[in-house]
Design a protein around this motif. Structure first.
Motif, PDB file in Angstrom:
ATOM      1  N   GLU A 189     103.031  38.068 -71.642  1.00 48.22           N
ATOM      2  CA  GLU A 189     103.746  38.337 -72.890  1.00 48.22           C
ATOM      3  C   GLU A 189     103.474  39.732 -73.471  1.00 48.22           C
ATOM      4  OE1 GLU A 189      99.866  36.325 -73.874  1.00 48.22           O
ATOM      5  OE2 GLU A 189     101.474  35.892 -72.468  1.00 48.22           O
ATOM      6  N   LEU A 190     102.604  40.528 -72.847  1.00 47.02           N
ATOM      7  CA  LEU A 190     102.269  41.844 -73.376  1.00 47.02           C
ATOM      8  C   LEU A 190     103.409  42.828 -73.155  1.00 47.02           C
ATOM      9  CD1 LEU A 190      99.911  43.657 -74.554  1.00 47.02           C
ATOM     10  CD2 LEU A 190      99.576  44.381 -72.191  1.00 47.02           C
ATOM     11  N   ASN A 191     103.810  43.522 -74.209  1.00 46.79           N
ATOM     12  CA  ASN A 191     104.769  44.610 -74.101  1.00 46.79           C
ATOM     13  C   ASN A 191     103.955  45.863 -73.783  1.00 46.79           C
ATOM     14  OD1 ASN A 191     106.323  46.949 -74.751  1.00 46.79           O
ATOM     15  ND2 ASN A 191     107.700  45.672 -75.975  1.00 46.79           N
ATOM     16  N   PHE A 192     103.992  46.284 -72.535  1.00 49.36           N
ATOM     17  CA  PHE A 192     103.102  47.361 -72.090  1.00 49.36           C
ATOM     18  C   PHE A 192     103.442  48.686 -72.758  1.00 49.36           C
ATOM     19  CE2 PHE A 192     100.955  50.250 -69.111  1.00 49.36           C
ATOM     20  CZ  PHE A 192      99.698  49.668 -69.138  1.00 49.36           C
ATOM     21  N   GLN A 236      94.326  42.332 -77.416  1.00 48.12           N
ATOM     22  CA  GLN A 236      95.612  42.250 -76.713  1.00 48.12           C
ATOM     23  C   GLN A 236      95.612  41.116 -75.679  1.00 48.12           C
ATOM     24  OE1 GLN A 236      97.827  44.516 -78.016  1.00 48.12           O
ATOM     25  NE2 GLN A 236      96.053  45.149 -79.218  1.00 48.12           N
ATOM     26  N   ASN A 237      94.559  40.296 -75.662  1.00 44.15           N
ATOM     27  CA  ASN A 237      94.373  39.211 -74.687  1.00 44.15           C
ATOM     28  C   ASN A 237      94.350  39.727 -73.254  1.00 44.15           C
ATOM     29  OD1 ASN A 237      94.167  37.063 -76.531  1.00 44.15           O
ATOM     30  ND2 ASN A 237      96.389  37.129 -76.805  1.00 44.15           N
ATOM     31  N   ILE A 238      93.769  40.897 -73.082  1.00 44.12           N
ATOM     32  CA  ILE A 238      93.666  41.519 -71.767  1.00 44.12           C
ATOM     33  C   ILE A 238      92.329  41.138 -71.156  1.00 44.12           C
ATOM     34  CG2 ILE A 238      93.365  43.750 -70.629  1.00 44.12           C
ATOM     35  CD1 ILE A 238      95.604  44.781 -72.464  1.00 44.12           C
ATOM     36  N   SER A 239      92.363  40.746 -69.890  1.00 47.02           N
ATOM     37  CA  SER A 239      91.175  40.313 -69.165  1.00 47.02           C
ATOM     38  C   SER A 239      90.601  41.475 -68.365  1.00 47.02           C
ATOM     39  CB  SER A 239      91.551  39.160 -68.224  1.00 47.02           C
ATOM     40  OG  SER A 239      90.476  38.822 -67.411  1.00 47.02           O
ATOM     41  N   ILE A 240      89.364  41.871 -68.674  1.00 49.47           N
ATOM     42  CA  ILE A 240      88.691  42.935 -67.939  1.00 49.47           C
ATOM     43  C   ILE A 240      88.085  42.346 -66.668  1.00 49.47           C
ATOM     44  CG2 ILE A 240      86.822  44.634 -67.974  1.00 49.47           C
ATOM     45  CD1 ILE A 240      87.187  44.742 -71.045  1.00 49.47           C
ATOM     46  N   CYS A 241      88.446  42.913 -65.526  1.00 49.87           N
ATOM     47  CA  CYS A 241      87.948  42.447 -64.223  1.00 49.87           C
ATOM     48  C   CYS A 241      86.704  43.202 -63.784  1.00 49.87           C
ATOM     49  CB  CYS A 241      89.012  42.622 -63.148  1.00 49.87           C
ATOM     50  SG  CYS A 241      90.581  41.865 -63.532  1.00 49.87           S
ATOM     51  N   SER A 264      94.571  33.203 -63.994  1.00 49.00           N
ATOM     52  CA  SER A 264      95.420  32.958 -65.154  1.00 49.00           C
ATOM     53  C   SER A 264      96.781  33.592 -64.910  1.00 49.00           C
ATOM     54  CB  SER A 264      94.779  33.548 -66.405  1.00 49.00           C
ATOM     55  OG  SER A 264      93.535  32.939 -66.655  1.00 49.00           O
ATOM     56  N   ASP A 265      97.689  33.382 -65.839  1.00 49.48           N
ATOM     57  CA  ASP A 265      99.048  33.906 -65.715  1.00 49.48           C
ATOM     58  C   ASP A 265      99.086  35.350 -66.223  1.00 49.48           C
ATOM     59  OD1 ASP A 265     101.786  34.106 -65.321  1.00 49.48           O
ATOM     60  OD2 ASP A 265     102.252  33.228 -67.279  1.00 49.48           O
ATOM     61  N   TYR A 266      98.921  36.303 -65.296  1.00 52.98           N
ATOM     62  CA  TYR A 266      98.977  37.709 -65.657  1.00 52.98           C
ATOM     63  C   TYR A 266     100.164  38.358 -64.968  1.00 52.98           C
ATOM     64  CZ  TYR A 266      94.327  37.063 -67.531  1.00 52.98           C
ATOM     65  OH  TYR A 266      93.275  36.626 -68.273  1.00 52.98           O
ATOM     66  N   SER A 267     100.728  39.362 -65.652  1.00 55.70           N
ATOM     67  CA  SER A 267     101.913  39.999 -65.097  1.00 55.70           C
ATOM     68  C   SER A 267     101.583  41.202 -64.220  1.00 55.70           C
ATOM     69  CB  SER A 267     102.856  40.431 -66.219  1.00 55.70           C
ATOM     70  OG  SER A 267     102.225  41.392 -67.049  1.00 55.70           O
TER      71      SER A 267
END
Length: 177
Positions: free
Chosen positions: A150-153, A119-124, A90-93
């Protein structure tokens, strides 16, 4: 086999931990002409758990599916298999690890994983355990995750600081990619 565009199978085996299980399972996979492209082993209690992602042509995958049940019975293993396909990125930064520790409290892992999902974070990957220190049970967890573009870290870290304070855990983020 030079690419992973062939057929894939996720294989999970669970049973009493004893010497030789990994050798038996990997030999079966090899004899069926499959390639192990990813794997994990864990000992949970007295149980051995082995998860493998296999790749092979249709005949090789079918051979594993047909020979594994008999071998599992011989080894006293509970096995499960599911066909799958190559993972689509997927499109991750960025990718990070999060390690946190604290006094073992029910629900902490659930709060952390729910927060990441919000936060729509994908756990690997995730590994958690407990250990005794100074006559008190503590927890430790290490997660690897990918952040959406799009996440503001910086805002994410502020919100996580609030969660860690409520959960009474100490944590460290490390960028890994």
């Amino acid at each position: 086999m030079t690419t992973f565009t062939s057929h894939q199978l996720v294989l999970t085996a669970i049973g009493e931990d004893r010497s030789g299980i990994v050798g038996e399972l990997t030999q079966l996979v090899s004899e069926c002409n499959c390639n192990i492209i990813d794997s994990r082993i864990a000992i949970l209690g007295n149980e051995f758990t082995f998860i493998m992602l296999l790749a092979g042509d249709m005949a090789a995958i079918s051979r594993v599916e047909h020979t594994l049940p008999v071998k599992s019975m011989e080894l006293g293993l509970l096995t499960m298999m599911k066909r799958t396909s190559s993972h689509t990125e997927s499109d991750y930064s960025a990718g990070y690890t999060l390690e946190y520790t604290g006094i073992d409290t029910q629900g902490t892992l659930s709060r952390v994983t729910r927060f990441l999902a919000e936060q729509n974070i994908s756990i690997c990957s995730l590994k958690s355990d407990t250990f005794e220190e100074e006559k008190q049970l503590h927890m430790r967890c290490v997660l690897e995750f990918n952040t959406p573009s799009e996440l503001n870290f910086d805002q994410f870290k502020i919100k996580f600081e609030e969660l860690s304070s409520i959960s009474n855990v100490q944590y460290v983020f490390r960028r890994i990619r």
